[in-house]
Design a protein around this motif. Structure first.
Motif, PDB file in Angstrom:
ATOM      1  N   GLU C 246       7.901   9.572  -2.382  1.00 25.38           N
ATOM      2  CA  GLU C 246       8.831   8.177  -2.406  1.00 25.38           C
ATOM      3  C   GLU C 246       8.203   6.915  -2.265  1.00 25.38           C
ATOM      4  O   GLU C 246       8.451   5.972  -3.072  1.00 25.38           O
ATOM      5  N   LYS C 249       6.475   6.180  -6.139  1.00 31.77           N
ATOM      6  CA  LYS C 249       7.592   6.131  -7.205  1.00 31.77           C
ATOM      7  C   LYS C 249       7.384   4.925  -8.329  1.00 31.77           C
ATOM      8  O   LYS C 249       7.627   5.136  -9.289  1.00 31.77           O
ATOM      9  N   THR C 292      12.013  13.753 -10.576  1.00 37.24           N
ATOM     10  CA  THR C 292      11.115  12.625 -10.775  1.00 37.24           C
ATOM     11  C   THR C 292      10.121  12.934 -11.768  1.00 37.24           C
ATOM     12  O   THR C 292       9.798  14.286 -12.312  1.00 37.24           O
TER      13      THR C 292
END
Lengths: 119, 432, 566
Positions: C246, C249, C292
């Motif tokens: 995260e 990202k 993702t």
């Protein structure tokens, strides 16, 4: 008897034919107590005999040594006394060899005589 | 023209100091600064073997390099099981050639490690090695233990550069910020500079290590009052020194590997250090002697899987220290020719092995004459690695460094000599 | 040379099992060619294999060899007219590494972790590995200079250091292992989360990772950061994995590739609060990858039997040694890293091992896009790379997976989702996971595909894709993939009928990244002080010299021209 490295032995160890090296490795050291008990003085020699061989070395004092121990800088003279048994691990016994020590009038051989002795 | 060369590597001991300054004038080394007595004496140089020699009717006679290479190849090709021994005071590149040669002739490659820290390697096979680079110790260790070693005489700059007297990030005051403990059978120069010296009886290292392991493991009460001449109280104090260090480092020498117990002493010391890591941070390192004995083990390991005593007689590497190590091979007459490179087994092996060497053809490759020359049938003088030839060497902590060439020479390097012998071996094979 | 009539898989160029000829001229794929004709009628043809994460060279390899003579005795093969002798299974000697990769049809392998100060040793071993092209990733995650730049938030200086470090190590990319943990281990501790400050340095693993990722893109390196997560190998660590991903990202990649490559994902996809309730979280991780696009992974699949664990994650190795009652080697590296080596055995009836085995397969099967997945065993941590054909067979056949699961501890059924997964990977996907994806992820433009101008690295297998059903004939798949019919490296036949017939020297890839001179000067002046005060060697003896790369391949990178930055 234990053998080991010394500064002079090291400094000469890649110049094995030098006086410095040969003088260093043909000398054995005893404790002060043993030296006196054997009645040794400067310039006297010792005959060392082990189960594996014998050699004549010059005698000196090393105050760091305990009674009952002889120290020889590692080299050809010390190796006259060591055995070849490696106990299965490749390493012969360079330290902790039992030797008999006798004052002698015999001279210390030169390196060539020592190496080629008996040949 | 006078030339100052900085950051030269010293090719004497396993410290492999790389901060030496050398002055060269007209192709000759004039001055060495920053090295210890051992290093300066090597770098300054001394008498060399002048020419290749071949023994004829018992006498060594001068010969050409070509003649010497051919004679050496003849010896190796006609031998059933030749020994290629030494390698600790030359470059990794030379050993690479040597291994190739051994593969082709079915010989044994052994290094001087087998009569030095060979037992340490066997100990590592049993337990692994909890270690670090020397710089880690310089920056962090607040306790230095020298066990059965005497750096003051064998590794003179060790204490200043890497251990007791060095300063580092977390040890800004150097010696003041560290405690030094020496454990030995005699009071060496190193012991005289220690904060504490523990004298033990010869051949009792194993007992001492076991006692310390028991104390560290919380079983001090089970120990007798006296352990091989050392009081339990003193051992408890030593153990406490170790346990309370933030970062401890044990350096050990031939005091462990040459004494009764041999590899078992090292095995036990490695276990002690492993266990200390349950309480604090601790590392251990062998004080390797020759400047590249560590590198010789590394090259052999990546080439054959084994670090010493590798026998190629079967076509694939075979390793069994106690069987394929030089001392055993010689005393059992299991080899019938020897090529000795950069070492002096005549001085360093027991008399019984030297007698075996005297009975077989011997090739010697070395810059300098030494007692092995008395027994050599072919003598090939070489350039001095790190002075007259480039190459790689590994420091005692396993760090690899590049040796420089400082001056030109007419002597061929070990690599060139071995390549020439290999070429001659191949030619002889083709002719047959 | 012309390879005639093969069934060619080249997914990077949209070729999925078409019968076609391949021409080779001067070591590259060409429009047409003369010379030798290789009859590949009906046989499986694909680009040479690319291993993006393997431990094949350097100090830790030799540590493994030296502490494991038992391992060296396995896999012994005498020398031949072409080959030098081979030894070892989990820690093979250098020659065996090259020959065994070539026999599998692999032609490229990258060493995954090298400290800068020990890179010379790594290159000495890489030089001895025959046939394959290779490179080495460089460790930056616990480096004092890196952490100081991060603390000072000086990204220009950090970029200069990374560029210099890659040059000093002749390294290919930025490897980060348990960031900060290697430094903490210097006094025997570790970092426990990505926000746990590194003792004495006042930075967190999260800050180190983010800064190195930013600098990696600033330098436009061919490969992204290559990350071994904090808390690797511990139950419950999947949260660390996702929390770390995260962090990255929003970073923009500077090239057409991922922003982060996750090393051996299997070891970081663990649930549970301890070993007793240890379970797979592979499905959660795969979902994250499915949602993702900034991350890729390699598997780190485990193989039952012996392994040798080796990593710059030294605290992990300490834990391994204690759990397994194994011999333990540790090696701390001044100012840069820590590391460790511990022998290991993965056992079928051991609950944790059975679940680990399932996790690797789940990750490959649940991640929808094969371009995000590289097949590895994290050799030799999960097991030796010679077992790749076993993994291929498992991925292609649900029947084989079922057969295997019957031999494992029963928890494999309750603590992983593997039993319910029906997907069977096809040849195109296998070629992506073993060739095309790793080449793209590493940024190797001329590898992993068979387009005109690509390196002529090709493998041909004794498998007839038109006749074989991998789902049922998995034994044939495994046997066929284990011994390439032909391996062609740089246009030369190196393997014929599973035997090595030539052993040329491969290339060594490294990245030369340019940075503005003033940044480099500024960085060097503070680095010099480190050498004066803390390193145990001199700066002038530090860099890997040209002599250690006999066949280098330099990839240029660097910060963009100044005007573009402004």
């Amino acid at each position: 008897m234990i053998s080991g490295r010394t500064l002079a032995q090291g400094a000469g160890c890649e110049d094995k034919m030098s006086r410095l090296y040969i003088d260093e490795v043909s000398c054995c050291y005893l404790s002060e107590e043993d030296y006196r008990a054997l009645g040794l003085s400067d310039g006297m020699n010792l005959l060392l005999t082990s189960p594996h061989g014998s050699a004549v070395l010059r005698a000196g004092v090393d105050k760091g040594l305990p009674k009952g121990m002889v120290f020889i800088p590692m080299g050809p003279w010390a190796n006259m006394l060591t055995g070849t048994d490696t106990k299965g691990c490749g390493m012969p016994g360079f330290k902790g060899v039992e030797v008999e020590v006798t004052p002698t009038d015999e001279k210390v051989l030169d390196i060539r005589e020592l190496m080629l002795r008996g040949r | 023209m006078r030339l100052q060369i900085e950051d030269v590597l010293c090719t004497f001991c396993g410290c492999l100091c790389d901060d030496i300054r050398v002055e060269v004038d007209g192709g000759r080394i004039e001055k060495v600064r920053g090295a210890c007595r051992l290093g300066s004496s090597k770098i300054m140089g001394h008498s060399r073997i002048k020419s290749p020699m071949i023994r004829v009717n018992g006498e060594l006679r001068e010969a050409s390099y070509e003649e010497a290479y051919r004679k050496a190849a003849e010896i190796l090709v006609s031998a059933k099981h030749p020994l290629l021994y030494g390698w600790a005071s030359t470059t990794c590149e030379a050993l690479k050639k040597g291994i190739l040669l051994a593969e082709e002739i079915g010989g044994v490659v052994d290094t001087t490690a087998t009569v030095c820290h060979g037992p340490s390697i066997i100990g590592i096979e049993e337990k692994g090695l909890v270690g670090s680079t020397l710089g880690q110790i310089k920056n962090r260790a607040d306790l230095i233990v020298f066990w059965g070693c005497n750096p003051s005489e064998a590794h003179p700059r060790h204490t200043l550069r890497y251990s007791s007297n060095a300063s580092g990030r977390f040890i800004p005051e150097g010696r003041k910020d560290r405690k030094v403990l020496v454990i030995d059978v005699r009071e060496t120069r190193t012991a005289r500079n220690a904060d504490r010296f523990l004298r033990i009886q010869p051949g009792t290292d194993y007992e001492m290590i076991s006692a310390l392991r028991m104390i560290i493991g919380g079983k001090a009460e089970s120990l007798p009052e006296d352990v091989a001449g050392v009081s339990r109280k003193e051992l408890v104090e030593i153990a406490e020194m170790m346990r309370s260090a933030k970062f401890g480092a044990i350096f050990f020498g031939l005091g462990l590997t040459h004494s009764r117990g041999r590899y078992k002493n090292v095995d036990n010391a490695l276990s002690l250090v492993s266990e200390l890591n349950s309480h604090t941070k601790f590392v251990i390192m062998a004080m390797r002697g020759h400047y590249n004995v560590t590198g010789a083990g590394q090259v052999l390991a990546w080439s054959s899987g084994y670090p010493m005593a590798v026998d190629y007689a079967r076509g694939a590497p075979y390793y069994n220290p106690g069987e394929t190590s030089c001392c055993d091979l010689l005393s059992r007459r299991d080899v019938d020719a020897a090529m000795i490179i950069a070492s002096d087994p005549a001085s360093n092996l027991p008399r019984g092995c030297v007698e075996a060497l005297a009975e077989m053809p011997v090739i010697q490759i070395d810059p300098f004459e030494n007692p092995t020359t008395f027994f050599a049938d072919v003598v090939i003088p070489s350039a001095i690695a790190g002075i007259e030839a480039e190459g790689t060497a590994y420091r005692m902590d396993g760090l690899s460094l590049r040796l420089r060439k400082l001056v030109d020479t007419e002597y061929p390097s070990d690599v060139e000599i071995l390549q020439a012998i290999l070429d001659n071996v191949r030619r002889l094979r083709d002719d047959n | 040379m012309i390879i005639k009539g093969g069934i060619v898989y080249d997914p990077a160029n949209g070729i999925f099992g078409e019968e076609m000829d391949i021409c080779i001229e001067n070591g590259r794929i060409a429009e047409d060619a003369g010379g030798e004709v290789i009859d590949a009628r009906g046989l499986l043809v694909m680009p040479g294999g690319v291993d993006a994460h393997s431990h094949i060279a350097g100090p830790k390899l030799n540590t493994g060899r030296i502490m494991r003579p038992d391992d060296s005795r396995m896999g012994t093969e005498p020398r031949t007219g072409v080959c030098r002798p081979s030894t070892g299974y989990t820690v093979p000697n250098c020659y065996a590494i090259g020959y065994r990769y070539a026999r599998l049809g692999y032609t490229t392998a990258f060493e995954a972790a090298t400290p800068i100060i020990e890179a010379r040793h790594t290159h000495e071993e890489l030089e001895e590995i025959p046939i394959v092209d290779k490179g080495a990733l460089t460790l930056f995650g616990s480096n004092w200079t890196v952490m100081e730049c991060v603390r000072e938030n000086d990204m220009e200086k950090l970029a200069a250091y990374v560029a210099w470090g890659l040059r000093a190590a002749r390294g290919y990319g930025v490897k980060i292992v348990n960031p900060g943990g290697g430094e903490a281990w210097g006094f025997g501790s570790n970092v426990k989360s990505i926000h746990d400050p590194v003792p004495h340095f006042d930075v967190t693993p999260a800050q180190i990772i983010r800064a190195l990722a930013e600098v990696n893109e600033r330098l436009r390196l061919p490969h992204s950061i290559h990350l071994h997560f904090n808390n690797l190998g511990r139950p419950g660590n999947y949260t660390t994995a996702i929390e770390t991903l995260e962090l990255l990202k929003d970073i923009k990649p500077s090239r057409m590739r991922q922003v982060v490559h996750v090393a051996h994902m299997q070891f970081s996809a663990y649930g549970g609060t301890g070993w007793k309730d240890f379970e797979s979280k592979a499905s959660v991780i795969a979902d994250y990858f499915n949602q993702t696009d900034h991350a890729t992974m390699d598997l780190g699949q485990i193989i039952f039997g012996p392994a040798t664990t080796m990593t710059a994650d030294a605290p992990l190795e300490y834990a391994n040694a204690r759990i397994g009652h194994q011999k333990w080697s540790n090696h701390d590296i001044e100012l840069e890293e820590s590391s460790g080596v511990v022998p290991w055995v993965y056992m079928r009836k051991m609950p944790v091992n059975a679940v680990q085995w399932a996790i690797g397969l789940e990750l490959a099967l649940l991640t929808k896009d094969p371009w995000k997945v590289v097949m590895t065993t994290d050799h030799p941590n999960g097991g030796p790379f010679v077992n790749y054909p076993e993994i291929i067979a498992l991925l292609m056949s649900r029947e084989k997976r079922e057969e295997e699961m019957k031999t494992l501890h029963e928890v494999v059924r309750s603590r992983s989702t593997l039993p319910s997964i029906e997907r069977e990977i096809d040849w195109s996907e296998i070629v992506i996971m073993t060739r095309a994806a790793p080449a793209r992820i590493l940024g190797l433009e001329d590898k992993g595909h068979l387009g005109i101008g690509a390196d002529a690295d090709i493998s041909i297998y004794n498998i007839r894709p038109d006749e074989i059903d991998p789902s049922k004939d998995h034994a044939k798949v495994k046997a066929g993939m284990s011994r390439a019919k032909y391996t062609i490296k740089g246009g030369a036949v190196v393997v014929r009928d599973g035997e090595i017939v030539a052993a040329p020297q491969g290339r060594t890839y490294w990245v030369d990244a340019a940075v503005p001179e003033r940044d480099m000067d500024r960085m060097l002046s503070s680095l010099k002080e480190k050498f004066e005060r803390y390193y145990s060697i001199r700066m002038s003896n530090y860099m890997v010299q040209d002599a250690y790369l006999s066949n280098p391949f330099v990839v240029r990178a660097g910060v963009q021209p100044l005007k573009e930055v402004i």
